[in-house]
Design a protein around this motif. Structure first.
Motif, PDB file in Angstrom:
ATOM      1  N   GLY B 183       0.806  -1.219   0.000  1.00 17.79           N
ATOM      2  CA  GLY B 183       0.000   0.000   0.000  1.00 17.79           C
ATOM      3  C   GLY B 183       0.832   1.258   0.000  1.00 17.79           C
ATOM      4  O   GLY B 183       0.319   2.347   0.196  1.00 17.79           O
ATOM      5  N   GLY B 184       2.156   1.128  -0.215  1.00 14.47           N
ATOM      6  CA  GLY B 184       3.047   2.280  -0.206  1.00 14.47           C
ATOM      7  C   GLY B 184       3.032   3.027  -1.531  1.00 14.47           C
ATOM      8  O   GLY B 184       2.257   2.714  -2.444  1.00 14.47           O
ATOM      9  N   LYS B 185       3.921   4.011  -1.610  1.00 22.00           N
ATOM     10  CA  LYS B 185       3.979   4.887  -2.778  1.00 22.00           C
ATOM     11  C   LYS B 185       4.229   4.108  -4.072  1.00 22.00           C
ATOM     12  O   LYS B 185       3.587   4.352  -5.093  1.00 22.00           O
ATOM     13  CB  LYS B 185       5.128   5.882  -2.592  1.00 22.00           C
ATOM     14  CG  LYS B 185       4.675   7.291  -2.289  1.00 22.00           C
ATOM     15  CD  LYS B 185       5.897   8.188  -2.321  1.00 22.00           C
ATOM     16  CE  LYS B 185       5.604   9.511  -1.662  1.00 22.00           C
ATOM     17  NZ  LYS B 185       6.832  10.249  -1.366  1.00 22.00           N
ATOM     18  N   VAL B 186       5.199   3.174  -3.999  1.00 21.13           N
ATOM     19  CA  VAL B 186       5.571   2.427  -5.205  1.00 21.13           C
ATOM     20  C   VAL B 186       4.366   1.663  -5.736  1.00 21.13           C
ATOM     21  O   VAL B 186       4.058   1.695  -6.929  1.00 21.13           O
ATOM     22  CB  VAL B 186       6.747   1.464  -4.901  1.00 21.13           C
ATOM     23  CG1 VAL B 186       6.968   0.520  -6.069  1.00 21.13           C
ATOM     24  CG2 VAL B 186       8.005   2.247  -4.598  1.00 21.13           C
ATOM     25  N   GLU B 187       3.658   1.013  -4.801  1.00 24.56           N
ATOM     26  CA  GLU B 187       2.510   0.216  -5.236  1.00 24.56           C
ATOM     27  C   GLU B 187       1.430   1.127  -5.835  1.00 24.56           C
ATOM     28  O   GLU B 187       0.848   0.811  -6.879  1.00 24.56           O
ATOM     29  CB  GLU B 187       1.946  -0.575  -4.054  1.00 24.56           C
ATOM     30  CG  GLU B 187       0.932  -1.604  -4.516  1.00 24.56           C
ATOM     31  CD  GLU B 187       0.439  -2.492  -3.384  1.00 24.56           C
ATOM     32  OE1 GLU B 187       0.980  -2.395  -2.266  1.00 24.56           O
ATOM     33  OE2 GLU B 187      -0.497  -3.256  -3.635  1.00 24.56           O
ATOM     34  N   ALA B 188       1.186   2.270  -5.194  1.00 22.96           N
ATOM     35  CA  ALA B 188       0.159   3.189  -5.699  1.00 22.96           C
ATOM     36  C   ALA B 188       0.509   3.655  -7.110  1.00 22.96           C
ATOM     37  O   ALA B 188      -0.348   3.674  -8.008  1.00 22.96           O
ATOM     38  CB  ALA B 188       0.036   4.380  -4.752  1.00 22.96           C
ATOM     39  N   MET B 189       1.787   3.992  -7.306  1.00 21.11           N
ATOM     40  CA  MET B 189       2.192   4.465  -8.639  1.00 21.11           C
ATOM     41  C   MET B 189       2.097   3.340  -9.651  1.00 21.11           C
ATOM     42  O   MET B 189       1.648   3.537 -10.790  1.00 21.11           O
ATOM     43  CB  MET B 189       3.613   5.024  -8.576  1.00 21.11           C
ATOM     44  CG  MET B 189       3.660   6.393  -7.933  1.00 21.11           C
ATOM     45  SD  MET B 189       5.243   7.210  -8.166  1.00 21.11           S
ATOM     46  CE  MET B 189       6.145   6.594  -6.807  1.00 21.11           C
ATOM     47  N   ALA B 190       2.505   2.134  -9.230  1.00 20.61           N
ATOM     48  CA  ALA B 190       2.452   0.984 -10.144  1.00 20.61           C
ATOM     49  C   ALA B 190       1.010   0.718 -10.571  1.00 20.61           C
ATOM     50  O   ALA B 190       0.739   0.435 -11.742  1.00 20.61           O
ATOM     51  CB  ALA B 190       3.055  -0.235  -9.466  1.00 20.61           C
ATOM     52  N   LYS B 191       0.085   0.840  -9.611  1.00 21.40           N
ATOM     53  CA  LYS B 191      -1.316   0.579  -9.937  1.00 21.40           C
ATOM     54  C   LYS B 191      -1.833   1.580 -10.960  1.00 21.40           C
ATOM     55  O   LYS B 191      -2.561   1.229 -11.885  1.00 21.40           O
ATOM     56  CB  LYS B 191      -2.174   0.655  -8.666  1.00 21.40           C
ATOM     57  CG  LYS B 191      -2.148  -0.643  -7.877  1.00 21.40           C
ATOM     58  CD  LYS B 191      -3.044  -0.548  -6.662  1.00 21.40           C
ATOM     59  CE  LYS B 191      -3.097  -1.895  -5.942  1.00 21.40           C
ATOM     60  NZ  LYS B 191      -3.544  -1.731  -4.555  1.00 21.40           N
ATOM     61  N   GLU B 192      -1.437   2.842 -10.784  1.00 20.07           N
ATOM     62  CA  GLU B 192      -1.906   3.853 -11.725  1.00 20.07           C
ATOM     63  C   GLU B 192      -1.307   3.612 -13.111  1.00 20.07           C
ATOM     64  O   GLU B 192      -2.000   3.769 -14.126  1.00 20.07           O
ATOM     65  CB  GLU B 192      -1.562   5.260 -11.221  1.00 20.07           C
ATOM     66  CG  GLU B 192      -2.402   6.312 -11.940  1.00 20.07           C
ATOM     67  CD  GLU B 192      -2.164   7.723 -11.449  1.00 20.07           C
ATOM     68  OE1 GLU B 192      -1.610   7.893 -10.333  1.00 20.07           O
ATOM     69  OE2 GLU B 192      -2.508   8.649 -12.195  1.00 20.07           O
ATOM     70  N   ILE B 193      -0.027   3.192 -13.144  1.00 18.41           N
ATOM     71  CA  ILE B 193       0.597   2.894 -14.445  1.00 18.41           C
ATOM     72  C   ILE B 193      -0.151   1.740 -15.113  1.00 18.41           C
ATOM     73  O   ILE B 193      -0.437   1.770 -16.323  1.00 18.41           O
ATOM     74  CB  ILE B 193       2.095   2.552 -14.260  1.00 18.41           C
ATOM     75  CG1 ILE B 193       2.866   3.797 -13.829  1.00 18.41           C
ATOM     76  CG2 ILE B 193       2.688   1.992 -15.559  1.00 18.41           C
ATOM     77  CD1 ILE B 193       4.319   3.544 -13.500  1.00 18.41           C
ATOM     78  N   ALA B 194      -0.502   0.726 -14.329  1.00 18.16           N
ATOM     79  CA  ALA B 194      -1.217  -0.428 -14.892  1.00 18.16           C
ATOM     80  C   ALA B 194      -2.576  -0.002 -15.459  1.00 18.16           C
ATOM     81  O   ALA B 194      -2.971  -0.431 -16.552  1.00 18.16           O
ATOM     82  CB  ALA B 194      -1.387  -1.496 -13.814  1.00 18.16           C
ATOM     83  N   LEU B 195      -3.265   0.865 -14.710  1.00 15.71           N
ATOM     84  CA  LEU B 195      -4.557   1.367 -15.193  1.00 15.71           C
ATOM     85  C   LEU B 195      -4.387   2.124 -16.503  1.00 15.71           C
ATOM     86  O   LEU B 195      -5.139   1.931 -17.466  1.00 15.71           O
ATOM     87  CB  LEU B 195      -5.163   2.320 -14.163  1.00 15.71           C
ATOM     88  CG  LEU B 195      -6.098   1.714 -13.116  1.00 15.71           C
ATOM     89  CD1 LEU B 195      -6.512   2.777 -12.122  1.00 15.71           C
ATOM     90  CD2 LEU B 195      -7.326   1.108 -13.810  1.00 15.71           C
ATOM     91  N   LEU B 196      -3.359   2.998 -16.517  1.00 15.97           N
ATOM     92  CA  LEU B 196      -3.092   3.781 -17.725  1.00 15.97           C
ATOM     93  C   LEU B 196      -2.753   2.862 -18.886  1.00 15.97           C
ATOM     94  O   LEU B 196      -3.182   3.094 -20.022  1.00 15.97           O
ATOM     95  CB  LEU B 196      -1.950   4.760 -17.478  1.00 15.97           C
ATOM     96  CG  LEU B 196      -2.317   5.993 -16.646  1.00 15.97           C
ATOM     97  CD1 LEU B 196      -1.066   6.703 -16.172  1.00 15.97           C
ATOM     98  CD2 LEU B 196      -3.190   6.942 -17.457  1.00 15.97           C
ATOM     99  N   ASN B 197      -1.990   1.794 -18.591  1.00 16.67           N
ATOM    100  CA  ASN B 197      -1.658   0.814 -19.629  1.00 16.67           C
ATOM    101  C   ASN B 197      -2.930   0.310 -20.299  1.00 16.67           C
ATOM    102  O   ASN B 197      -3.010   0.208 -21.527  1.00 16.67           O
ATOM    103  CB  ASN B 197      -0.908  -0.374 -19.011  1.00 16.67           C
ATOM    104  CG  ASN B 197       0.596  -0.226 -19.155  1.00 16.67           C
ATOM    105  OD1 ASN B 197       1.062   0.631 -19.916  1.00 16.67           O
ATOM    106  ND2 ASN B 197       1.337  -1.032 -18.437  1.00 16.67           N
ATOM    107  N   GLY B 198      -3.954  -0.011 -19.482  1.00 17.74           N
ATOM    108  CA  GLY B 198      -5.218  -0.504 -20.018  1.00 17.74           C
ATOM    109  C   GLY B 198      -5.872   0.520 -20.938  1.00 17.74           C
ATOM    110  O   GLY B 198      -6.241   0.208 -22.078  1.00 17.74           O
TER     111      GLY B 198
END
Lengths: 304, 443
Positions: B183-198
């Motif tokens: 739930g840290g910063k890295v995970e939050a950013m990774a999740k947003e990148i994954a969403l953007l990828n979609g």
């Protein structure tokens, strides 16, 4: 191709330059207001190490000075006491010569003997002198009275040496071993002062021809020997005083040198810092002024 | 082939549409002039397909000519240099690491409080002076008490400094967890990148260029690279695979996020935090040095203090000298003379003479080392900041919005629009004559 320069670039670089300028200004300002060039290790790591070392040295010099002062007090008290003993002995010598004179009757000799005994007690009293609440002639047993007045002549102190550190690795003994001078009286038969004084009193009271011979012969020479020894010890004490005085002066010189070094390493060079400050201030103001002029206009100001 | 009467109207219409879209793009650029990570966009225009018309017959046969039909909008391109992005991320990673190191070192340097009148070096000097004072007055109970008190003050300060070092390590550890943990910063950013990828994939497969989504994704990658080393692989469908630090599995694969994972040497901010806290890392090495100092001090004092069978002056647990150092004697037990005499001072003198010795030098060299490492980190930070600024400048030069440029474009597109409209009016008037006036002779 020329580089495109956007408003974003201009404002960012202006901000950076202003930040740099302000931070330089703050550094100089801190150096001036604290008068210290080094306020944390990273200002000058090696200078910091040197500062700690020099501060330690200075603290050491301060202590050496206090050691010298204390030692001087001690030695002065010693010197005064030995000087009193010398005077007492000179009086005893006069009395001895007077008592050895055949013209004196036994009654007069008894009187002289009583005075000699009083002088002996006076000598013991001098040996019991204190400095700052401590017996200075008791070796390291400084809370023990060396000689008991009105009793036997046993020495109650020890022969320990008391030293003062007057420089790095320099120790100076400041006490006098009084047992070497006064001895322990007739009981020890050690030919030291108390032994001789007691013998003189005995010979004065004895009244025989042999006693009179002793008074004129061995007693006088033994007393003179002890006086010579006392003079020698006083010379040593005098030399100690001189060494303390010299050490005090030398410590002050060393302290001065260390202070100067410390100041060079740690303190702000004020004239230089103030020049630097006004230079930085001018630079900062110039940067502000030019920034105010650059940020304002754009093509919009000129299109109708 | 004859040309339609209304071809000119169509041509003008295309011009109007193209100019309008260019105006819209300019407005978009101006609106986003201050948006972080935004790349300016340009309309890609090209002349539309020409009509082939027969110009007439000659002896050699008929001749064709190409009649222009106006303009087509091919797309909207974002001005971006991928090579500069790579350079930017490398420098952002370095700066992230060095800035974090400087922050951590600042805490440690602050805890030292050297050089000052209150630091450990001063207390050490006070301690030596107390012994030398005792050497001058070995009979004085107050002087004995002074030695004990100075020893206690020194031990307390060492304990406090050690505690502050431990705390600095804990703070760094907590910060590491808040960034790299669940739930840290890295995970939050990774999740947003994954969403953007979609979103980017669906836009790309339908043939459009999702410029603003790409900008947002690039910005996230910039921010992520401050935390650690980022490696990006682009896929044909517009998605990216993001490797992070030395994690075994890519952080982002398409729309999948694989986090948390173990990282040993992630570089960037996380790398710097690990370097501060890891076993044998910066803080531990400082503590080891501080312990060595505390123990060498205690041992050298104890060696002299116990010479005549007295108790040890300091007690400590080996290996944890700084934290456990304590004065083990009370005032009466303080030894001054080997022969136990009340006025003897050889032990006190010998301990006082330790001033300027190994312990003092060990502490001074410890302080010097902290300062040196701080300076190294600061220089590194300044250097990385300067490099990052250079890259940022170049990137901004390519991608940034210049208001002067946009104003120029605005004016020229506006004029273009007006001119297209005028051309349409001219054709309209011509057609008006053709349709309403032709054949009305004599009316």
């Amino acid at each position: 191709m020329t580089m495109r320069v956007t408003q974003g670039m201009t404002s960012r670089s202006i901000l950076q330059d202003l930040d740099n300028s302000r931070s330089r200004l703050a550094t100089v300002q801190r150096e001036i207001s604290s008068t210290k060039r080094i306020s944390k290790p990273s200002d000058d790591p090696f200078g910091t190490g040197r500062t700690l070392q020099l501060s330690g040295e200075l603290e050491g010099f301060k202590q050496f000075k206090s050691n010298v002062d204390d030692g001087t007090g001690w030695v002065t008290a010693t010197e005064a006491s030995l000087s009193h003993i010398t005077e007492t002995l000179q009086r005893a010598r006069e009395l001895l010569i007077q008592g050895g004179n055949d013209s004196n009757g036994q009654v007069a000799r008894e009187g002289i003997a009583a005075e000699i005994e009083a002088l002996t007690e006076a000598v013991k009293q001098e040996a019991n002198v204190t400095y700052d609440g401590r017996f200075i002639f008791a070796g390291t047993e400084t809370e023990t009275r060396p000689y008991e007045l009105g009793a036997g002549d046993e020495y109650a102190g020890n022969e320990g040496s008391i030293k003062r550190v007057i420089g790095t690795g320099v120790e100076l003994p400041i006490n006098v071993n009084i047992k070497e001078l006064l001895g322990e009286g007739n009981a020890a038969g050690d030919n030291k002062l108390l032994d001789v004084m007691r013998d003189i009193a005995t010979d004065l009271r004895g009244g025989t021809e042999e006693n009179a011979e002793n008074l004129r012969g061995t007693d006088l020479s033994r007393l003179s020997d002890n006086l010579d020894e006392l003079t020698r010890v006083r010379a040593v004490v005098g030399a100690t005083t001189n060494r303390l005085t010299t050490a005090g002066t030398r410590i002050e010189q060393l302290e001065e040198a260390s202070l100067q070094q410390l100041s060079q390493v740690r303190d702000t060079d004020m004239p230089q810092a103030i020049v630097e400050f006004s230079t930085q201030q001018t630079a900062y103001e110039t940067a502000l002024r030019s920034a105010a002029q650059i940020i304002q206009p754009s093509l919009m100001d000129f299109l109708s | 082939m004859p040309v339609s009467t209304f071809t000119g109207l169509q041509t003008s219409l295309r011009g109007l549409i193209a100019q309008q879209e260019a105006l819209d793009t300019t407005a978009h650029n101006i609106a986003n002039a201050s948006t972080q990570g935004y790349s300016r966009q340009e309309v890609l225009l090209s002349a539309s397909r020409a009509l082939s018309i027969v110009t007439g017959s000659t002896e050699g046969g008929s001749q064709n000519a190409q009649l222009g039909t106006g303009v087509d909008v091919n797309g909207f391109a974002r001005a971006r240099d991928k090579f500069l992005d790579l350079q930017y991320r490398t420098q952002a990673m370095r700066l992230g690491g060095l800035a974090t190191r400087v922050q951590g070192m600042e805490t440690i340097e602050g805890a030292l409080a050297e050089p000052s009148e209150t630091g450990i070096s001063q207390e050490l000097q006070t301690y030596w002076s107390a012994w030398e004072g005792l050497a001058n007055n070995p009979e004085d109970p107050a002087s004995r008490q002074a030695v004990v008190e100075a020893g206690k003050a020194l031990a307390t300060s060492l304990g406090e400094l050690n505690g502050q070092l431990t705390e600095a390590a804990e703070v760094a550890e907590a910060e590491f967890q808040s960034i790299a943990g669940e739930g840290g910063k890295v995970e939050a950013m990774a999740k947003e990148i994954a969403l953007l990828n979609g979103s980017i994939r669906s836009a790309t497969t339908s043939g459009s260029e999702p410029n603003d989504l790409l900008d947002r994704r690039d910005l996230l990658l910039d921010e992520l690279s401050e935390m650690g080393q980022v490696s990006v692989t682009e896929n044909a469908d517009g998605t990216i695979e993001v490797g992070f630090g030395d994690a075994a599995t890519p952080l982002v694969e398409g729309t999948e996020v694989n986090w948390p994972q173990e990282v040993v040497e992630p570089k960037g901010k996380l790398g710097a935090l690990l370097e501060l806290t890891r076993a044998g890392g910066t803080i531990e090495s400082f503590r080891t040095e501080l312990n060595a100092f505390a123990e060498s001090l205690a041992n050298s004092v104890n060696a002299i203090h116990t010479e005549a069978g007295g108790p040890a002056f300091f007690s400590f647990v080996a290996g944890e000298g700084a934290a456990t150092l304590a004065v083990a004697v009370d005032a009466e037990e303080v030894q001054t003379a080997k022969d136990g005499s009340v006025g003897g001072n050889d032990i006190a003198t010998a301990i006082g003479a330790l001033r300027g010795g190994a312990a003092d030098r060990a502490y001074a060299s410890f302080v010097t080392r902290v300062g040196t490492e701080m300076v190294e980190a600061q220089n590194g930070e300044t250097n990385a900041q300067a490099l990052l600024n250079t890259v940022e400048e170049r990137r901004e030069s390519v991608s940034g919005v210049s208001l002067d440029e946009e104003m120029t474009n605005l004016t020229s597109f506006q004029r273009g629009y007006e001119a297209s409209a005028r051309a349409m009016s001219a054709l309209d008037e011509a057609l008006n004559v053709l349709i309403n006036r032709t054949g009305r002779v004599g009316l």
